[in-house]
Design a protein around this motif. Structure first.
Motif, PDB file in Angstrom:
ATOM      1  N   ILE A 299     -30.355   0.473 -23.251  1.00 54.42           N
ATOM      2  CA  ILE A 299     -30.337   0.076 -24.796  1.00 54.42           C
ATOM      3  C   ILE A 299     -30.855  -1.035 -24.892  1.00 54.42           C
ATOM      4  O   ILE A 299     -31.572  -1.219 -25.961  1.00 54.42           O
ATOM      5  CB  ILE A 299     -28.887  -0.085 -25.091  1.00 54.42           C
ATOM      6  CG1 ILE A 299     -28.161   1.494 -25.108  1.00 54.42           C
ATOM      7  CG2 ILE A 299     -28.547  -0.726 -26.237  1.00 54.42           C
ATOM      8  CD1 ILE A 299     -26.709   1.434 -25.511  1.00 54.42           C
ATOM      9  N   THR A 300     -30.794  -2.181 -24.055  1.00 53.20           N
ATOM     10  CA  THR A 300     -31.420  -3.517 -24.126  1.00 53.20           C
ATOM     11  C   THR A 300     -32.868  -3.331 -24.147  1.00 53.20           C
ATOM     12  O   THR A 300     -33.595  -3.892 -24.779  1.00 53.20           O
ATOM     13  CB  THR A 300     -31.106  -4.273 -22.864  1.00 53.20           C
ATOM     14  OG1 THR A 300     -29.627  -4.586 -22.936  1.00 53.20           O
ATOM     15  CG2 THR A 300     -31.717  -5.721 -22.990  1.00 53.20           C
ATOM     16  N   GLY A 301     -33.405  -2.396 -23.322  1.00 56.79           N
ATOM     17  CA  GLY A 301     -34.742  -2.363 -23.306  1.00 56.79           C
ATOM     18  C   GLY A 301     -35.516  -1.642 -24.448  1.00 56.79           C
ATOM     19  O   GLY A 301     -36.403  -1.863 -24.987  1.00 56.79           O
ATOM     20  N   VAL A 302     -34.754  -0.652 -25.039  1.00 61.99           N
ATOM     21  CA  VAL A 302     -35.259   0.144 -26.115  1.00 61.99           C
ATOM     22  C   VAL A 302     -35.096  -0.867 -27.331  1.00 61.99           C
ATOM     23  O   VAL A 302     -36.156  -1.011 -28.199  1.00 61.99           O
ATOM     24  CB  VAL A 302     -34.063   1.530 -26.635  1.00 61.99           C
ATOM     25  CG1 VAL A 302     -34.769   2.091 -28.007  1.00 61.99           C
ATOM     26  CG2 VAL A 302     -34.157   2.524 -25.508  1.00 61.99           C
ATOM     27  N   ILE A 303     -34.173  -1.688 -27.701  1.00 60.59           N
ATOM     28  CA  ILE A 303     -33.951  -2.328 -28.860  1.00 60.59           C
ATOM     29  C   ILE A 303     -35.083  -3.568 -28.658  1.00 60.59           C
ATOM     30  O   ILE A 303     -35.760  -3.960 -29.646  1.00 60.59           O
ATOM     31  CB  ILE A 303     -32.531  -3.088 -28.987  1.00 60.59           C
ATOM     32  CG1 ILE A 303     -31.772  -1.887 -29.216  1.00 60.59           C
ATOM     33  CG2 ILE A 303     -32.649  -4.155 -30.081  1.00 60.59           C
ATOM     34  CD1 ILE A 303     -30.268  -2.129 -29.551  1.00 60.59           C
ATOM     35  N   GLY A 304     -35.115  -3.959 -27.377  1.00 61.49           N
ATOM     36  CA  GLY A 304     -35.940  -5.232 -27.097  1.00 61.49           C
ATOM     37  C   GLY A 304     -37.380  -4.939 -27.131  1.00 61.49           C
ATOM     38  O   GLY A 304     -38.237  -5.666 -27.491  1.00 61.49           O
ATOM     39  N   THR A 305     -37.661  -3.526 -27.026  1.00 63.00           N
ATOM     40  CA  THR A 305     -39.175  -3.081 -27.184  1.00 63.00           C
ATOM     41  C   THR A 305     -39.681  -3.214 -28.519  1.00 63.00           C
ATOM     42  O   THR A 305     -40.716  -3.607 -28.931  1.00 63.00           O
ATOM     43  CB  THR A 305     -39.195  -1.560 -26.511  1.00 63.00           C
ATOM     44  OG1 THR A 305     -39.003  -1.581 -25.353  1.00 63.00           O
ATOM     45  CG2 THR A 305     -40.783  -1.213 -26.690  1.00 63.00           C
ATOM     46  N   ALA A 306     -38.557  -2.814 -29.427  1.00 65.76           N
ATOM     47  CA  ALA A 306     -38.906  -2.923 -31.037  1.00 65.76           C
ATOM     48  C   ALA A 306     -39.204  -4.503 -31.560  1.00 65.76           C
ATOM     49  O   ALA A 306     -40.126  -4.827 -31.975  1.00 65.76           O
ATOM     50  CB  ALA A 306     -37.839  -2.306 -31.727  1.00 65.76           C
ATOM     51  N   GLY A 307     -38.283  -5.427 -30.655  1.00 61.26           N
ATOM     52  CA  GLY A 307     -38.375  -6.683 -31.044  1.00 61.26           C
ATOM     53  C   GLY A 307     -39.867  -7.382 -30.524  1.00 61.26           C
ATOM     54  O   GLY A 307     -40.471  -8.050 -31.264  1.00 61.26           O
ATOM     55  N   VAL A 308     -40.090  -7.043 -29.412  1.00 63.79           N
ATOM     56  CA  VAL A 308     -41.122  -7.735 -28.718  1.00 63.79           C
ATOM     57  C   VAL A 308     -42.421  -7.035 -29.438  1.00 63.79           C
ATOM     58  O   VAL A 308     -43.556  -7.694 -29.403  1.00 63.79           O
ATOM     59  CB  VAL A 308     -41.195  -7.350 -26.963  1.00 63.79           C
ATOM     60  CG1 VAL A 308     -42.524  -7.824 -26.437  1.00 63.79           C
ATOM     61  CG2 VAL A 308     -40.074  -8.057 -26.244  1.00 63.79           C
TER      62      VAL A 308
END
Length: 379
Positions: A299-308
């Protein structure tokens, strides 16, 4: 006290942490609610499922409230513009969430099959609809939201509700729903035994695969699509916020630029794949706690990907790209960000400590035998 530019970056990170915390903590009980009518085949099994999250779901709402409050205080222009543009979508989330407190509290009050079945489906709506709409919202953010500002910074949304339901946004909605349902299924498998646990493990594998396929498809779509935004003018990151004082152009492939400029950021999407893969492997091995931790990393990776991918954009405008809201120009004053930072530094550990204690106290398997022994207090 931190300088203004540093505070802007800190609050971009903190808002991301709060959104991820909400997805992990409130997400797993939404995922359990989504699975409720399917993982439980009779009334007793469904009561077992409800009681796996019953003691915690309302406490997890703290992350939802804190995240919304942080966006309101740290990024007021984003909050105002999003709520005007996504008005009907936000209302749909609110209406769906209404089913949760009423469903949990009233579902087992009356021994009537129709009554209980109705609230089971109400809890399903309360669990499935919000992640779907949140995913659709992120899909629209990645494409650009149709809005512009007057000179007085009054925002105007130029799209419609149905325009939000475009193919790419719906794909992002599928990714979000699958991700949250996988997370909830893993938690359900960790807290139950027997047939319910078996069904939950099967659901975790199914929705985990859907999430991975959808996440990959969305990445390919972004790489090959015609959306993306880039700032072409000089930006003073320490200046007072003015969203109209920059030049922005639509630039296909721009959402991949940060990964080329800073290859270390590739660890974020890699975390989504690694976390999901490890979660599914752990589920197959019956290590449900490890699977839950790995799912949280996914979940951290998926949401973080959108942010980055979007950085420094927070809410790009497809109507007037120059009106796009970014980390640099959508924020509150330096004093507000500073006060909020210290408040967060004090109260966030309190929330984490309370949550950890509550889960430790309520740990253990929920079974039909446990349900009968605790009939006086169980949902």
């Amino acid at each position: 006290m931190f300088d203004y530019e540093t505070l802007k970056i800190i609050w971009w990170l903190l808002v991301g942490v709060l959104l991820i915390g909400f997805a992990i903590m409130d997400g797993h009980d939404m995922g359990v609610g989504t699975l409720l009518p399917f993982a439980g085949r009779n009334d007793e099994e469904r009561r077992v499922i409800i009681n796996t999250v019953g003691p915690h779901w309302d406490g997890n709402q703290v992350w939802f409230i804190t995240g919304g409050g942080a966006i309101f205080a740290a990024w007021p222009l984003v909050y105002a513009t999003a709520f005007s543009g996504f008005y009907w979508a936000m209302l749909a989330v609110l209406w769906a969430l209404f089913f949760r407190p009423v469903g949990f509290d009233y579902r087992s009050k009356i021994h009537n099959a129709t009554w209980r079945s109705t609230w089971d489906w109400g809890l399903f709506i309360g669990g499935a609809v919000p992640p779907l709409i949140y995913g659709v919202a992120f899909g629209n953010l990645l494409q650009g939201v149709p809005f512009y500002f007057e000179n007085t910074l009054v925002s105007h949304y130029t799209g419609s509700f149905w325009q939000l339901l475009n193919p790419f946004a719906l794909l992002c909605g599928v990714v979000s729903t699958a991700m949250i349902t996988m997370h909830g299924a893993i938690y359900l498998a960790h807290r139950t035994e027997g047939d319910i646990q078996r069904r939950a493990r099967t659901a975790a594998l199914l929705f985990g695969l859907v999430m991975l396929l959808g996440f990959t498809a969305a990445g390919i779509w972004i790489a090959a699509g015609d959306f993306g935004y880039a700032i072409t003018s000089v930006v003073d990151a320490a200046a007072q916020p003015d969203p109209l004082a920059k030049t922005v152009v639509r630039q296909p492939g721009a959402w991949l630029a940060n990964y080329a400029a800073a290859p270390a950021t590739l660890v974020v999407p890699a975390l989504a794949y690694a976390g999901a893969a490890l979660a599914l492997f752990a589920v197959l091995r019956g290590r449900t706690l490890s699977a839950f931790v790995a799912s949280s990393f996914a979940i951290t990776g998926v949401i973080g990907t959108a942010g980055v991918s979007m950085f420094p954009f927070v809410m790009p405008s497809s109507t007037v790209p120059g009106a796009s809201l970014t980390v640099w120009d959508a924020v509150s004053s330096q004093r507000t960000l500073g006060i909020m930072f210290w408040a967060t530094l004090i109260f966030m550990p309190v929330i984490v400590a309370y949550t950890s204690w509550a889960y430790k106290v309520m740990a253990g398997k929920v079974t039909t035998a446990w349900l009968r022994e605790n009939e006086h207090s169980a949902y």
